[in-house]
Write an enzyme that holds these catalytic residues in place. Sequence first.
Site, PDB file in Angstrom:
ATOM      1  N   ASP A  67      10.596  -9.654 -12.411  1.00 23.28           N
ATOM      2  CA  ASP A  67      10.075  -8.829 -11.296  1.00 23.28           C
ATOM      3  C   ASP A  67       8.510  -8.879 -10.926  1.00 23.28           C
ATOM      4  O   ASP A  67       7.886  -9.352 -12.065  1.00 23.28           O
ATOM      5  CB  ASP A  67      10.431  -7.289 -11.358  1.00 23.28           C
ATOM      6  CG  ASP A  67      11.946  -7.337 -11.259  1.00 23.28           C
ATOM      7  OD1 ASP A  67      12.579  -8.072 -10.814  1.00 23.28           O
ATOM      8  OD2 ASP A  67      12.451  -6.283 -11.671  1.00 23.28           O
ATOM      9  N   LYS A 121       9.526  -8.729  -5.274  1.00 22.86           N
ATOM     10  CA  LYS A 121       9.057  -8.292  -3.995  1.00 22.86           C
ATOM     11  C   LYS A 121       7.450  -8.086  -4.193  1.00 22.86           C
ATOM     12  O   LYS A 121       6.975  -7.707  -5.262  1.00 22.86           O
ATOM     13  CB  LYS A 121       9.606  -6.937  -3.561  1.00 22.86           C
ATOM     14  CG  LYS A 121      10.672  -7.031  -2.773  1.00 22.86           C
ATOM     15  CD  LYS A 121      11.212  -5.829  -2.390  1.00 22.86           C
ATOM     16  CE  LYS A 121      12.143  -4.957  -3.163  1.00 22.86           C
ATOM     17  NZ  LYS A 121      12.627  -3.837  -3.124  1.00 22.86           N
ATOM     18  N   MET A 175       9.140   5.538  -6.641  1.00 25.34           N
ATOM     19  CA  MET A 175       9.289   4.745  -5.311  1.00 25.34           C
ATOM     20  C   MET A 175       8.866   5.893  -4.211  1.00 25.34           C
ATOM     21  O   MET A 175       9.580   5.644  -2.955  1.00 25.34           O
ATOM     22  CB  MET A 175      10.493   4.040  -4.965  1.00 25.34           C
ATOM     23  CG  MET A 175      10.686   2.811  -6.118  1.00 25.34           C
ATOM     24  SD  MET A 175      12.311   2.026  -5.892  1.00 25.34           S
ATOM     25  CE  MET A 175      13.240   3.260  -6.793  1.00 25.34           C
TER      26      MET A 175
HETATM   27  N1  SAH Z   1      13.154   0.273 -14.065  1.00 28.25           N
HETATM   28  C1  SAH Z   1      11.817   1.083 -13.719  1.00 28.25           C
HETATM   29  C2  SAH Z   1      11.627   1.529 -12.255  1.00 28.25           C
HETATM   30  C3  SAH Z   1      11.625   0.721 -11.051  1.00 28.25           C
HETATM   31  S1  SAH Z   1      11.482   1.216  -9.445  1.00 28.25           S
HETATM   32  C4  SAH Z   1      11.405   2.146 -14.712  1.00 28.25           C
HETATM   33  O1  SAH Z   1      12.413   2.420 -15.471  1.00 28.25           O
HETATM   34  O2  SAH Z   1      10.504   2.519 -14.686  1.00 28.25           O
HETATM   35  C5  SAH Z   1       9.760   1.011  -9.148  1.00 28.25           C
HETATM   36  C6  SAH Z   1       9.081   2.257  -9.254  1.00 28.25           C
HETATM   37  O3  SAH Z   1       8.852   2.627 -10.718  1.00 28.25           O
HETATM   38  C7  SAH Z   1       7.745   2.445  -8.547  1.00 28.25           C
HETATM   39  O4  SAH Z   1       7.728   2.592  -7.311  1.00 28.25           O
HETATM   40  C8  SAH Z   1       7.092   3.526  -9.311  1.00 28.25           C
HETATM   41  O5  SAH Z   1       7.406   4.801  -8.720  1.00 28.25           O
HETATM   42  C9  SAH Z   1       7.497   3.576 -10.937  1.00 28.25           C
HETATM   43  N2  SAH Z   1       6.607   2.749 -11.513  1.00 28.25           N
HETATM   44  C10 SAH Z   1       6.821   1.466 -12.178  1.00 28.25           C
HETATM   45  N3  SAH Z   1       5.749   0.961 -12.929  1.00 28.25           N
HETATM   46  C11 SAH Z   1       4.877   2.159 -12.615  1.00 28.25           C
HETATM   47  C12 SAH Z   1       3.434   2.310 -13.270  1.00 28.25           C
HETATM   48  N4  SAH Z   1       2.981   1.489 -14.111  1.00 28.25           N
HETATM   49  N5  SAH Z   1       2.730   3.542 -12.912  1.00 28.25           N
HETATM   50  C13 SAH Z   1       3.433   4.309 -11.811  1.00 28.25           C
HETATM   51  N6  SAH Z   1       4.911   4.160 -11.392  1.00 28.25           N
HETATM   52  C14 SAH Z   1       5.456   3.011 -12.048  1.00 28.25           C
END
Ligand code: SAH
Length: 278
Positions: free
Chosen positions: A50, A72, A185
């Site tokens: 991703d 994306k 998100m």
């Molecule tokens: N599977 C991922 C989530 C994917 S959805 C997990 O378990 O973390 C994507 C969302 O994850 C983003 O919109 C944000 O809200 C969060 N996210 C992912 N990486 C991040 C980061 N480094 N800092 C803050 N939020 C993060």
Amino acid sequence: MIAIAEGGSRARPRRPRGVVHLVGAGPGDPGLLTLRAARLIRRADVLVHDALVGEDILALAAPAAERIDVGKRAGRRGVPQHAINRLLIEAAGRARTVVRLKGGDPFVFGRGGEEALALAAAGVRFRVVPGITAAAGAAASAGIPLTHRSLAHAVTLVTGHEEEGGRRVDWEAIAGAGGTIAIYMGLGRLEEIARRLRAAGLAADTPCAVVAHATLPEQRTVTAPLSGIARAAAAAGAAAPALILVGDVVAVGERIRAHGPVPRKRRVHRAARAALAP
Ligand code: SAH
């Protein structure tokens, strides 16, 4: 009499030789990869990843590995989920180790469930490797505990992205659960989410934090009461990916941060490299 032969039917398609590993890459800092994730990335014949997975993590892959970006990005649509499912099934037919690398944890807003179902239906063997989810990563690196004795007995992980026609998020129930709310998100809709949480009964002065690019060198943390968090995040230029934390633990975090520095990220990187050295 009809004899029914069990197993070994010649009509059945051969099981693909490859295994697909649905791997969590953690929130960004390579030091927060699990050892199993790092080893699988190194061994991967095909790496499907991703946009949230950074270059320094992808660099662990062997030079000969086939890398496929299905993420994306601004101005570019991601590959549709059904096409990713097909790609994984097809890759398992020609490669031994297929790694499907996702930000955070594959089973937390990562569509890992959809991919696992598609692989299972196609008879492809798969494994799931958990990762540090953004809520845990953001909490740790912003110094905000997700739970705290006597203050927060529960943590709710919720998406701020509600799909058209999908099941709506019940913000009333989430506000009513008490404890800490960790919103994924949600940055783009923060004003509306804050309004709905207040309408559901949360006080205007409920402490909130937006942790953007958590665990990465460009991490930014913005704190404000619920009534002002959307404006504060916009004024600070907070950008996705961002994790929103709502609840009294955010105030505990301010006290924790006042007492000492959060460990420097660089040291974490070095520790991870040493642990992974062949
Ligand atoms: N599977 C991922 C989530 C994917 S959805 C997990 O378990 O973390 C994507 C969302 O994850 C983003 O919109 C944000 O809200 C969060 N996210 C992912 N990486 C991040 C980061 N480094 N800092 C803050 N939020 C993060």
